[in-house]
Each structure stands twice: as C-alpha cells, then as structure tokens.
Design a protein around this motif. Structure first.
Motif, PDB file in Angstrom:
ATOM      1  N   GLN A   1       0.843  -1.201   0.000  1.00 51.36           N
ATOM      2  CA  GLN A   1       0.000   0.000   0.000  1.00 51.36           C
ATOM      3  C   GLN A   1       0.876   1.247   0.000  1.00 51.36           C
ATOM      4  O   GLN A   1       1.726   1.421   0.883  1.00 51.36           O
ATOM      5  N   ALA A   2       0.646   2.108  -0.964  1.00 50.80           N
ATOM      6  CA  ALA A   2       1.513   3.275  -1.181  1.00 50.80           C
ATOM      7  C   ALA A   2       1.549   4.227   0.004  1.00 50.80           C
ATOM      8  O   ALA A   2       2.515   4.966   0.182  1.00 50.80           O
ATOM      9  N   ASP A   3       0.500   4.217   0.835  1.00 50.82           N
ATOM     10  CA  ASP A   3       0.457   5.167   1.955  1.00 50.82           C
ATOM     11  C   ASP A   3       1.152   4.640   3.209  1.00 50.82           C
ATOM     12  O   ASP A   3       1.205   5.336   4.222  1.00 50.82           O
ATOM     13  N   LYS A   4       1.681   3.422   3.145  1.00 56.29           N
ATOM     14  CA  LYS A   4       2.375   2.847   4.304  1.00 56.29           C
ATOM     15  C   LYS A   4       3.886   2.986   4.141  1.00 56.29           C
ATOM     16  O   LYS A   4       4.412   2.906   3.026  1.00 56.29           O
ATOM     17  N   PRO A   5       4.601   3.197   5.244  1.00 61.97           N
ATOM     18  CA  PRO A   5       6.066   3.250   5.156  1.00 61.97           C
ATOM     19  C   PRO A   5       6.646   1.866   4.847  1.00 61.97           C
ATOM     20  O   PRO A   5       6.008   0.832   5.076  1.00 61.97           O
ATOM     21  N   ILE A   6       7.862   1.876   4.344  1.00 62.25           N
ATOM     22  CA  ILE A   6       8.569   0.638   3.996  1.00 62.25           C
ATOM     23  C   ILE A   6       9.547   0.281   5.108  1.00 62.25           C
ATOM     24  O   ILE A   6      10.277   1.138   5.605  1.00 62.25           O
ATOM     25  N   VAL A   7       9.554  -0.984   5.485  1.00 61.29           N
ATOM     26  CA  VAL A   7      10.576  -1.524   6.382  1.00 61.29           C
ATOM     27  C   VAL A   7      11.420  -2.502   5.577  1.00 61.29           C
ATOM     28  O   VAL A   7      10.909  -3.491   5.036  1.00 61.29           O
ATOM     29  N   LEU A   8      12.702  -2.202   5.481  1.00 62.25           N
ATOM     30  CA  LEU A   8      13.647  -3.039   4.739  1.00 62.25           C
ATOM     31  C   LEU A   8      14.493  -3.842   5.721  1.00 62.25           C
ATOM     32  O   LEU A   8      15.079  -3.278   6.653  1.00 62.25           O
ATOM     33  N   VAL A   9      14.548  -5.150   5.496  1.00 64.46           N
ATOM     34  CA  VAL A   9      15.404  -6.036   6.291  1.00 64.46           C
ATOM     35  C   VAL A   9      16.337  -6.755   5.334  1.00 64.46           C
ATOM     36  O   VAL A   9      15.890  -7.366   4.359  1.00 64.46           O
TER      37      VAL A   9
ATOM     38  N   THR B   1       0.567  -5.916   8.342  1.00 65.07           N
ATOM     39  CA  THR B   1      -0.666  -5.136   8.480  1.00 65.07           C
ATOM     40  C   THR B   1      -0.361  -3.672   8.815  1.00 65.07           C
ATOM     41  O   THR B   1      -1.239  -2.818   8.703  1.00 65.07           O
ATOM     42  N   LYS B   2       0.868  -3.382   9.222  1.00 64.27           N
ATOM     43  CA  LYS B   2       1.239  -2.042   9.685  1.00 64.27           C
ATOM     44  C   LYS B   2       2.149  -1.305   8.702  1.00 64.27           C
ATOM     45  O   LYS B   2       2.111  -0.071   8.634  1.00 64.27           O
ATOM     46  N   VAL B   3       3.003  -2.055   7.998  1.00 63.40           N
ATOM     47  CA  VAL B   3       3.998  -1.456   7.109  1.00 63.40           C
ATOM     48  C   VAL B   3       4.122  -2.301   5.850  1.00 63.40           C
ATOM     49  O   VAL B   3       3.640  -3.440   5.787  1.00 63.40           O
ATOM     50  N   ASN B   4       4.788  -1.754   4.849  1.00 63.51           N
ATOM     51  CA  ASN B   4       5.188  -2.544   3.689  1.00 63.51           C
ATOM     52  C   ASN B   4       6.534  -3.186   4.002  1.00 63.51           C
ATOM     53  O   ASN B   4       7.522  -2.488   4.237  1.00 63.51           O
ATOM     54  N   LEU B   5       6.557  -4.503   4.025  1.00 67.57           N
ATOM     55  CA  LEU B   5       7.777  -5.222   4.384  1.00 67.57           C
ATOM     56  C   LEU B   5       8.518  -5.685   3.142  1.00 67.57           C
ATOM     57  O   LEU B   5       7.923  -6.194   2.190  1.00 67.57           O
TER      58      LEU B   5
ATOM     59  N   VAL C   1      15.685  -2.667  -4.488  1.00 63.10           N
ATOM     60  CA  VAL C   1      15.081  -1.792  -3.472  1.00 63.10           C
ATOM     61  C   VAL C   1      14.613  -0.486  -4.107  1.00 63.10           C
ATOM     62  O   VAL C   1      13.534   0.031  -3.782  1.00 63.10           O
ATOM     63  N   ARG C   2      15.390   0.047  -5.052  1.00 58.28           N
ATOM     64  CA  ARG C   2      15.035   1.314  -5.701  1.00 58.28           C
ATOM     65  C   ARG C   2      13.753   1.218  -6.528  1.00 58.28           C
ATOM     66  O   ARG C   2      13.122   2.238  -6.816  1.00 58.28           O
ATOM     67  N   GLN C   3      13.355   0.015  -6.906  1.00 54.95           N
ATOM     68  CA  GLN C   3      12.129  -0.157  -7.690  1.00 54.95           C
ATOM     69  C   GLN C   3      10.874   0.160  -6.876  1.00 54.95           C
ATOM     70  O   GLN C   3       9.797   0.345  -7.456  1.00 54.95           O
ATOM     71  N   HIS C   4      11.006   0.225  -5.575  1.00 56.98           N
ATOM     72  CA  HIS C   4       9.838   0.375  -4.706  1.00 56.98           C
ATOM     73  C   HIS C   4       9.636   1.833  -4.321  1.00 56.98           C
ATOM     74  O   HIS C   4      10.488   2.440  -3.662  1.00 56.98           O
ATOM     75  N   GLN C   5       8.512   2.380  -4.746  1.00 55.07           N
ATOM     76  CA  GLN C   5       8.187   3.754  -4.409  1.00 55.07           C
ATOM     77  C   GLN C   5       7.651   3.835  -2.985  1.00 55.07           C
ATOM     78  O   GLN C   5       6.982   2.926  -2.512  1.00 55.07           O
TER      79      GLN C   5
END
Length: 307
Positions: free
Chosen positions: A78-86, A114-118, A162-166
């Motif tokens: 979902q575009a309105d959620k922040p991204i968490v990168l692991v 459910t909270k962030v884009n993982l 990673v750069r592909q993800h807005q």
C-alpha cells in the motif's frame, strides 16, 4: 591480541590476479543455499507475502554455481504505508543474519505486514553463505560496495531491487554477526589483499549494534538493545571504551558513517537504521538465541519507529 600474517601474498603488496585465484581455489562449499534458504522460504511463506526473484548471480566463469536471488515482499503493498527493509546475509558467513531473517518471515511477517510494507532480502550473498565467507568469488566485500561504483553484483542487484519500490523507507535493519573468525581469517585476509598491516581487535563477547554516524537515533538503538537483553547478553566495551576499535556511542552501540563506507545500511534514506552484530561464538549464546536476537531487533525497531 595476536595479529595473524595471512598465508597468501607478500606483506605490504596488494594482491594481483594470481593471489586472488589462489584464494578462490581454497574456498569450498560447506552448506547448501538451496536446502537451508530457498526451500524453507518456499515451504513456509506466509499468506501475506510474495516470494520474488530479484536477480541472478552467474559465477559459472569461475566454475561455480549460478544463484537465484530472492526477496519476500508484502503481498498487499500500500503506497500510503512506510517501507521496512530487512537485509540478511550480506556477509554470507554470518549465519544468524540469514536464519534470523527467515525466522522473522515465518513467525512475525504477517503481524507486521498489516502495519507497514515489508521488504526482506534474507540472503544477499548466497555463495558467501555456502562457503562461509565474507567476500564474493572476486575477493570483493559486498558490505563495502553499496555505492555508486559498486564492485559487487550482490550489492548492485540488491540496490536496484530496493530502488524499484516507491515510498518512504522508514526503517532499514541489516542483520550481521561478529565472529572469532574475523580475527583468525577475514581481517588478516583483507590486510593481505590490500597490502596493509592487520591489527586485530578484541572480539566483543555479546550482542551490539552499529548505528549511523549521520543519523544515530539514540532512542531507536536503545529500544532495540533493551529488547535484545531479554534474549541474549549485550557486549561490554573494552578497557579503552571501544567495541571493534570504535568508541562506544551508548551502551551496546557504536556508530559508523554507513554511506561513506559503502555499507548496506547506507543504501537508503531511512530515518531509522541499524546493523546488528550477534556473537555466535560466545559460550553463553546458542544458535537459537542468535536467531531470536535478530528477530527481536526487527520487531523492536519497527515498534519504535511506528510509535
């Protein structure tokens, strides 16, 4: 602390192709990326996740395998959620970095998706994982290669994916270990490769974090340390107030300029960044504790960032 002179090359002279070839010829496959990473990913992938192939490492020119690279991403992005990168397995020999990422995917991914884009890249360096190695077959350290002129395909492919993800990358947690083999093998090998003099440091007994000098976020680091303390012990500074030769920034934390050094943790503009350093050689820590500590870091880091 005894310093080791490496058996390849001439002291004070950087390696040429002959020395790199000698080093490569001594590396052996010791475990299976397919069996220990890819197959488990396919078997326990949560319903909330999708498994993506983000690239191929073709080392057939070295008479080595071809490796498919995989990431696990939130299915309901979902575009309105922040991204968490692991990220895990940038240094393939650091086992709990890989296995901790897999454990997080299996046990916690659905809760946090459910909270962030993982976005989880559990094993960036599969050849390093199989040979229990810090470098890739070209004797390049992927974790000094996350920059504009990367010499590592492992790093380049991860960065491109990673750069592909807005969207805003809010948190980036890079999973690592510090092992006794850092002093017995990897630091002496680096000095030999570069034609420099190696001076070993004291390997910290316990877990610690490497924050970013440019955005230390002390509260974020502290929250993670407090969570990990419930799983395993935190490393104490040495007699000079240092961990791995770096002055302590706060309990259990040192800071590095991640972007300037080409470290994986510097590849995004994430506000909250940390690199874990688990100590698997401690008599007080089991492999299960090491993996659990990596999971605790991710959970505590995301919880803090969202709070």
């Amino acid at each position: 602390m005894k310093d080791f002179i490496y058996h390849i090359g001439t002291v004070g002279t950087p390696w040429g192709e002959a020395e790199k070839q000698q080093w490569l010829s001594e590396q052996q496959i010791k475990r299976s990326y397919k069996d220990e990473v890819v197959t488990p990913l396919q078997q326990f992938l949560p319903d909330t996740a999708e498994l993506l192939n983000y690239g191929t490492l073709d080392y057939s020119a070295f008479h080595l395998p071809v490796y498919e690279l995989f990431a696990v991403r939130s299915k309901n992005w979902q575009a309105d959620k922040p991204i968490v990168l692991v990220t895990g397995g940038v240094h393939g020999y650091e086992t709990s970095g890989v296995q901790g990422a897999l454990k997080f995917i299996k046990e916690q991914f659905s809760h946090y998706s459910t909270k962030v884009n993982l976005l989880v890249l559990p094993c960036i360096s599969p050849w390093g994982y199989e040979t229990i190695n810090r470098w890739n077959p070209k004797a390049v350290d992927p974790n000094r290669s996350f920059g504009a002129e990367s010499q590592s395909e492992e790093a380049s492919l991860a960065m491109a994916f990673v750069r592909q993800h807005q969207g805003e990358v809010l948190v980036h947690i890079d999973l690592h270990e510090t092992t006794d083999s850092d002093n017995s093998e990897f630091r002496p090998a680096k000095a030999a490769r570069d034609g420099t003099v190696n001076h070993n440091w004291n390997i910290p007994d316990g877990f610690y974090l490497v924050g970013d000098t440019d955005k230390p976020e002390a509260g974020f680091q502290r929250a993670i340390i407090e969570a990990v303390q419930k799983v395993t012990h935190i490393a104490e500074a040495d007699e000079e107030g240092c961990l791995i030769g770096e002055k302590l920034a706060q309990f259990g934390v040192v800071n590095y300029p991640k972007r300037a050094l080409g470290l994986c943790g510097g590849m995004t503009d994430a506000k909250f960044v940390t690199t874990t350093e688990v100590y698997p050689d401690s008599p007080k820590a089991s492999p299960e504790q090491c993996n659990a500590a990596q999971v605790a870091v991710i959970c505590a880091g995301v919880d803090y960032a969202l709070a």
